[in-house]
Design a protein around this motif. Structure first.
Motif, mmCIF file in Angstrom:
data_model
loop_
_atom_site.group_PDB
_atom_site.id
_atom_site.type_symbol
_atom_site.label_atom_id
_atom_site.label_comp_id
_atom_site.label_asym_id
_atom_site.label_seq_id
_atom_site.Cartn_x
_atom_site.Cartn_y
_atom_site.Cartn_z
ATOM 1 N N ASN A 1 0.731 -1.133 0.173
ATOM 2 C CA ASN A 1 0.062 0.138 -0.011
ATOM 3 C C ASN A 1 0.751 1.393 -0.051
ATOM 4 O OD1 ASN A 1 -2.464 -1.317 0.218
ATOM 5 N ND2 ASN A 1 -2.316 -1.848 2.306
ATOM 6 N N LEU A 2 2.204 1.168 0.397
ATOM 7 C CA LEU A 2 2.812 2.476 0.706
ATOM 8 C C LEU A 2 3.979 2.671 -0.111
ATOM 9 C CD1 LEU A 2 2.521 2.295 4.576
ATOM 10 C CD2 LEU A 2 1.114 3.569 2.909
ATOM 11 N N ASP B 1 2.491 -4.049 12.066
ATOM 12 C CA ASP B 1 1.529 -4.236 10.667
ATOM 13 C C ASP B 1 1.605 -5.812 10.207
ATOM 14 O OD1 ASP B 1 -0.257 -3.548 8.717
ATOM 15 O OD2 ASP B 1 1.472 -2.839 7.246
ATOM 16 N N ARG C 1 -11.776 -4.018 10.149
ATOM 17 C CA ARG C 1 -11.402 -2.997 9.361
ATOM 18 C C ARG C 1 -10.848 -3.595 8.067
ATOM 19 N NH1 ARG C 1 -5.411 -2.426 8.544
ATOM 20 N NH2 ARG C 1 -5.685 -0.656 7.223
ATOM 21 N N ARG C 2 -10.618 -4.662 7.890
ATOM 22 C CA ARG C 2 -10.115 -5.274 6.615
ATOM 23 C C ARG C 2 -11.278 -5.653 5.589
ATOM 24 N NH1 ARG C 2 -4.796 -3.816 5.321
ATOM 25 N NH2 ARG C 2 -3.462 -4.430 7.138
#
Ligand code: SR1
Ligand code: MG
Length: 394
Positions: A42-43, A233, A339-340
C-alpha cells in the motif's frame, strides 16, 4: 556515488536503483543487473535487482512521500524508512532466522537495501493460491515469542527498554493505525470502503454502543501500553514464506505498544483463510492453534531463563501476562477483521472471492466474528473456547 551524495529525496527509477546497487560493492563492478519494480503493497516502491550470471540478487525498498494505496493526496512521512530499517536490525538480532538481512540504509533517500527473498512468496498470495506452509505457524509463534520477550522490560531491562521506547516514537504511522483500525470503521468516515450489500450490517455496527465501547478500550491500550517493540503491521502480506522458510518484512509501523497487537494481527489474517477456505478450514485453525501454543511455550521458556526482573519471575505473574496477551490478541484480531472488511486497505482473501453471494456471506461472517472477539475477549479465555467460538460463527 552521485545518488548517495544527494541532499534531497527523489523517488528511484529502475535505472537509478541499478546505479545505486552497483555503488554498494555488493555486486561486482561490471555486473549486468536486471531491475524490476515489484511493490504491490500500500505504501512503498520495491525494486528487485538480480545479477543473473552470478545468481545473486537484492531488494531496495524506498518509501514514497505519500500513501500509494490512496495517492498523492495522502502525504506520508519518509521517516518511516528509518523506523523500518532500525526495527529490522533489532528483530534481526533477536530472531535472525525470520528477518531479512539489512545491507545498507539511507535516511535521505528513505531506502533500505536488504536480502533478496524472491525464492519465497508473500504468504497471503501463497495461501490464496492453495499453499499450506506447514512451518508457517511454528515460525510465527517463535518470532512472536522472541521479539515480544526480548524487547520488553523483562527481556531487555528497564533502562534499555526506556531508551528504545524513545527511539520508536512513530506518531505518523501510529496515527494511520489509530484511524484506520480503531476509529474510522465505527462511523461514516470517508476512508471506509464497503459494498452496498453490507449496508445493513455496517449501519448496525455504527449503532452498536457496546462494540464501540470495547473498541475504545482496545484503542486506549494501543495508545498507552508501551509493553514491547511491535512490528505494528503483522498481516500475511508482511510475511514471505515457502514450505521451509518464513521471513517477516515491512516493520515500518514499529513502535512500543501492547504485545497482543502483533499476535492479534497474525491470528486475524489466518482467520480470513478459516472463513473463506472451507476445504482447508481445519488446517488454518490448526495454524492458529500452533501460533499460540509455540508462542506460549517459547515465551514461558524465555520468561524462566532470561527474565531480568527477579520478582516478576513467578508462574503466577507469567500466567497473568499470558492471559492478558491472549485477551488483548482476541480483541485486536476482532478489530483487524472488521477494518479489512469495511475500512481502508482490504485483503485479497475476501475481496478476491468472485461470486458476489459467497463474498458477501464471507464478509458478514468476518464482521460477526470480529464483533464476537471484541466483545467476548474476556470470557473466551483459552484456546479451545476461542476455536469453539470461531466454529460457532462459521
Ligand atoms: C494508508 S496505509 C493502509 C494500510 O497499509 C498498511 O500495510 C497498513 O496495514 C495500513 O493500515
Ligand atoms: Mg506494509
Amino acid at each position: 556515488m552521485t545518488l548517495l551524495k544527494q541532499t534531497s529525496y527523489q523517488p528511484l527509477t529502475e535505472a537509478a536503483a541499478i546505479q545505486l546497487a552497483l555503488s554498494l560493492n555488493i555486486f561486482t563492478e561490471n555486473a549486468e543487473l536486471v531491475c524490476k519494480e515489484i511493490g504491490d503493497g500500500n505504501l512503498n516502491l520495491v525494486f528487485h535487482l538480480v545479477d543473473e550470471q552470478a545468481g545473486k540478487g537484492l531488494i531496495i525498498k524506498q518509501a514514497l512521500p505519500y500513501a500509494k494505496v490512496v495517492g498523492e493526496s495522502w502525504p506520508l512521512t519518509l521517516k518511516r524508512a528509518k523506523f523500518e530499517a532500525d526495527a529490522l536490525k533489532i528483530f534481526g538480532q533477536i530472531a535472525p532466522a525470520y528477518v531479512p538481512e539489512v545491507y545498507f540504509t539511507d535516511d535521505i533517500l528513505a531506502i533500505t537495501v536488504m536480502e533478496d527473498l524472491s525464492h519465497l512468496l508473500i504468504a497471503r498470495t501463497g495461501v490464496i493460491k492453495g499453499e499450506t506452509y506447514p512451518l508457517l505457524s511454528k515460525h510465527l509463534g517463535e518470532y512472536l515469542a522472541k521479539t515480544l520477550f526480548f524487547t520488553s522490560d523483562y527481556g531487555l531491562g528497564l533502562s534499555a527498554k526506556k531508551e528504545q521506547v524513545q527511539k520508536f516514537i512513530n506518531p505518523e504511522l501510529c496515527k494511520i493505525t489509530e484511524d484506520l483500525i480503531f476509529t474510522d470503521p465505527y462511523f461514516d468516515a470517508e476512508t471506509n470502503e464497503f459494498e452496498d450489500g453490507l449496508r445493513a450490517e455496517v449501519d448496525a455496527l455504527w449503532q452498536d454502543e457496546e462494540l464501540k465501547f470495547h473498541v475504545n478500550v482496545l484503542k486506549r491500550s494501543f495508545l498507552t501500553e508501551a509493553e514491547v517493540l511491535l512490528h505494528g503491521d503483522l498481516h500475511t502480506g508482511s510475511v514471505f514464506a515457502n514450505n521451509e522458510e518464513t521471513k517477516i518484512i515491512d516493520p515500518e509501523f514499529a513502535f512500543y505498544g501492547p504485545a497482543g497487537f502483533d499476535i492479534g494481527q497474525v491470528i486475524a489474517n489466518l482467520l480470513f483463510q478459516v472463513i473463506v477456505n472451507e476445504s482447508k478450514r481445519d488446517l488454518f485453525i490448526n495454524h492458529i492453534e500452533t501460533v499460540w501454543i509455540v508462542f506460549e511455550d517459547q515465551y514461558t521458556h524465555l520468561w524462566n531463563t532470561e527474565n531480568k526482573e527477579i520478582l516478576a519471575k513467578t508462574s503466577t505473574f507469567l500466567n497473568y501476562q499470558l492471559s492478558k496477551f491472549f485477551e488483548d490478541a482476541l480483541g485486536f484480531a476482532g478489530c483487524e477483521l472488521i477494518r479489512r472488511t469495511i475500512g481502508l486497505a482490504h485483503v485479497a482473501d475476501l475481496d478476491g472471492i468472485e461470486d458476489e453471494h459467497k463474498r458477501l456471506a464471507a464478509k458478514r461472517k468476518t464482521l460477526e466474528l470480529g464483533e464476537v472477539l471484541i466483545k467476548q475477549r474476556k470470557e473466551i479465555n483459552n484456546l479451545p473456547s476461542f476455536i469453539f467460538k470461531v466454529k460457532g460463527v462459521l
